[in-house]
Write a protein that holds these residues in place. Sequence first.
Motif, PDB file in Angstrom:
ATOM      1  N   LEU A 168      -4.612   3.332  -2.544  1.00 11.97           N
ATOM      2  CA  LEU A 168      -5.915   3.347  -1.838  1.00 11.97           C
ATOM      3  C   LEU A 168      -6.573   4.703  -2.078  1.00 11.97           C
ATOM      4  O   LEU A 168      -7.266   5.246  -1.217  1.00 11.97           O
ATOM      5  CB  LEU A 168      -5.709   3.089  -0.341  1.00 11.97           C
ATOM      6  CG  LEU A 168      -5.113   1.723   0.020  1.00 11.97           C
ATOM      7  CD1 LEU A 168      -4.823   1.639   1.522  1.00 11.97           C
ATOM      8  CD2 LEU A 168      -6.034   0.581  -0.398  1.00 11.97           C
ATOM      9  N   GLY A 169      -6.307   5.252  -3.296  1.00 12.25           N
ATOM     10  CA  GLY A 169      -6.985   6.487  -3.682  1.00 12.25           C
ATOM     11  C   GLY A 169      -6.139   7.736  -3.479  1.00 12.25           C
ATOM     12  O   GLY A 169      -5.002   7.651  -3.011  1.00 12.25           O
ATOM     13  N   GLU A 220       1.440   5.083  -0.364  1.00  9.05           N
ATOM     14  CA  GLU A 220       0.684   6.338  -0.251  1.00  9.05           C
ATOM     15  C   GLU A 220       1.025   7.294  -1.391  1.00  9.05           C
ATOM     16  O   GLU A 220       0.314   8.254  -1.641  1.00  9.05           O
ATOM     17  CB  GLU A 220       0.924   7.017   1.107  1.00  9.05           C
ATOM     18  CG  GLU A 220       2.331   7.500   1.381  1.00  9.05           C
ATOM     19  CD  GLU A 220       3.198   6.450   2.060  1.00  9.05           C
ATOM     20  OE1 GLU A 220       2.877   5.231   1.953  1.00  9.05           O
ATOM     21  OE2 GLU A 220       4.199   6.812   2.679  1.00  9.05           O
ATOM     22  N   LEU A 264      -4.436   8.254   3.803  1.00  7.51           N
ATOM     23  CA  LEU A 264      -5.208   7.659   4.911  1.00  7.51           C
ATOM     24  C   LEU A 264      -4.297   7.434   6.112  1.00  7.51           C
ATOM     25  O   LEU A 264      -3.106   7.139   5.962  1.00  7.51           O
ATOM     26  CB  LEU A 264      -5.793   6.313   4.470  1.00  7.51           C
ATOM     27  CG  LEU A 264      -6.538   6.299   3.125  1.00  7.51           C
ATOM     28  CD1 LEU A 264      -6.994   4.882   2.794  1.00  7.51           C
ATOM     29  CD2 LEU A 264      -7.708   7.267   3.143  1.00  7.51           C
ATOM     30  N   CYS A 277       0.870  -1.188   0.000  1.00  8.54           N
ATOM     31  CA  CYS A 277       0.000   0.000   0.000  1.00  8.54           C
ATOM     32  C   CYS A 277       0.899   1.227   0.000  1.00  8.54           C
ATOM     33  O   CYS A 277       1.484   1.585   1.025  1.00  8.54           O
ATOM     34  CB  CYS A 277      -0.914  -0.026   1.212  1.00  8.54           C
ATOM     35  SG  CYS A 277      -2.072  -1.405   1.145  1.00  8.54           S
ATOM     36  N   GLU A 279       2.861   5.993  10.492  1.00  4.79           N
ATOM     37  CA  GLU A 279       2.271   7.328  10.329  1.00  4.79           C
ATOM     38  C   GLU A 279       3.181   8.230   9.505  1.00  4.79           C
ATOM     39  O   GLU A 279       2.729   9.057   8.731  1.00  4.79           O
ATOM     40  CB  GLU A 279       2.029   7.974  11.707  1.00  4.79           C
ATOM     41  CG  GLU A 279       0.718   7.530  12.334  1.00  4.79           C
ATOM     42  CD  GLU A 279       0.856   7.192  13.810  1.00  4.79           C
ATOM     43  OE1 GLU A 279       1.986   7.098  14.293  1.00  4.79           O
ATOM     44  OE2 GLU A 279      -0.208   7.025  14.468  1.00  4.79           O
ATOM     45  N   ARG A 313      -6.375  10.289  -1.460  1.00  4.15           N
ATOM     46  CA  ARG A 313      -6.177  10.914  -0.141  1.00  4.15           C
ATOM     47  C   ARG A 313      -5.210  10.083   0.707  1.00  4.15           C
ATOM     48  O   ARG A 313      -5.093   8.859   0.513  1.00  4.15           O
ATOM     49  CB  ARG A 313      -7.539  11.008   0.588  1.00  4.15           C
ATOM     50  CG  ARG A 313      -8.422  12.109   0.015  1.00  4.15           C
ATOM     51  CD  ARG A 313      -9.852  11.996   0.499  1.00  4.15           C
ATOM     52  NE  ARG A 313     -10.514  10.813  -0.039  1.00  4.15           N
ATOM     53  CZ  ARG A 313     -10.984  10.722  -1.292  1.00  4.15           C
ATOM     54  NH1 ARG A 313     -10.778  11.703  -2.160  1.00  4.15           N
ATOM     55  NH2 ARG A 313     -11.593   9.629  -1.706  1.00  4.15           N
TER      56      ARG A 313
END
Length: 252
Positions: free
Chosen positions: A227-228, A170, A232, A168, A205, A230
């Motif tokens: 995951l798009g 970002e 998360l 995943c 984070e 934005r």
Amino acid sequence: MSKSIKARLYVENDLCAGAEFLLSGNQGHYLVNVMRLKAGIFILLFNGRDGEWLAEIVKVGKGKASIVVRDNIMAQRVEPDLWYLFAPIKKARLDYMVEKATELGVSLIRPVLTERTNLDRLKEDKIRAHAIEAAEQCERFTVPTVEPMIKLDKLLMAWPEDRLIMFCDEEGDQDPNCFSVGKAIDEVNAWQERPRKWAILIGPEGGFSPAERTLIRQQANVVPVTLGPRILRADTAAVAAITLWQSFAGDW
Ligand code: SAH
């Protein structure tokens, strides 16, 4: 769990008709002192191997309950095999994330130490206790395996070749070769004669460092996903990624 059943507990014991054992420690305390259950009351037990069994409390003592296993209610269910690899985050959110990953059906949970992991301290036995509690509550038939924390580079060096890592990323949204979870799974299934085993990797984070991103993407079995658009929080990303995996490749 039907309302007449007051508790559903995970035990290590073998479960078969007539088996007798004592529940003490936290479980005995929970049954006797918290739930105030008496002799003659029935509870549900599972052990991750023998399905779900109705068991009778035949005697209660000081924080202890003697149990006799009676009937098999449900056969052991084969549950999805999805590993969840995460860089530890702050304790409260970490507890939440372990609980959600368990409810969402992961088979294994492994903390991964990355450059930007903000680690106060990680108590694996607490993570396992949260996973057991969530498994009891969500009526799973297994409890996720909780593996000891491992450094990212060590994890990747010893990675099993029969399992893919859904990375995943970002920053994946700007990468044309980075698909959504569903599309990534469809792509893999298209060029694989049989469904593959998967793991999901979620960063801390502070995100993955550029060097880590390069190291991860260099691995043969890594499938980067977005995951798009934005960013998360890690616990949000975990819920989103595991949910999407379940709907495309799991048991939903
Ligand atoms: N602080 C970082 C974000 C880290 S979010 C930053 O501002 O860039 C924590 C983790 O959740 C990420 O490492 C990634 O694994 C996952 N994640 C968050 N948003 C994502 C997205 N849109 N696509 C893919 N993964 C995402």
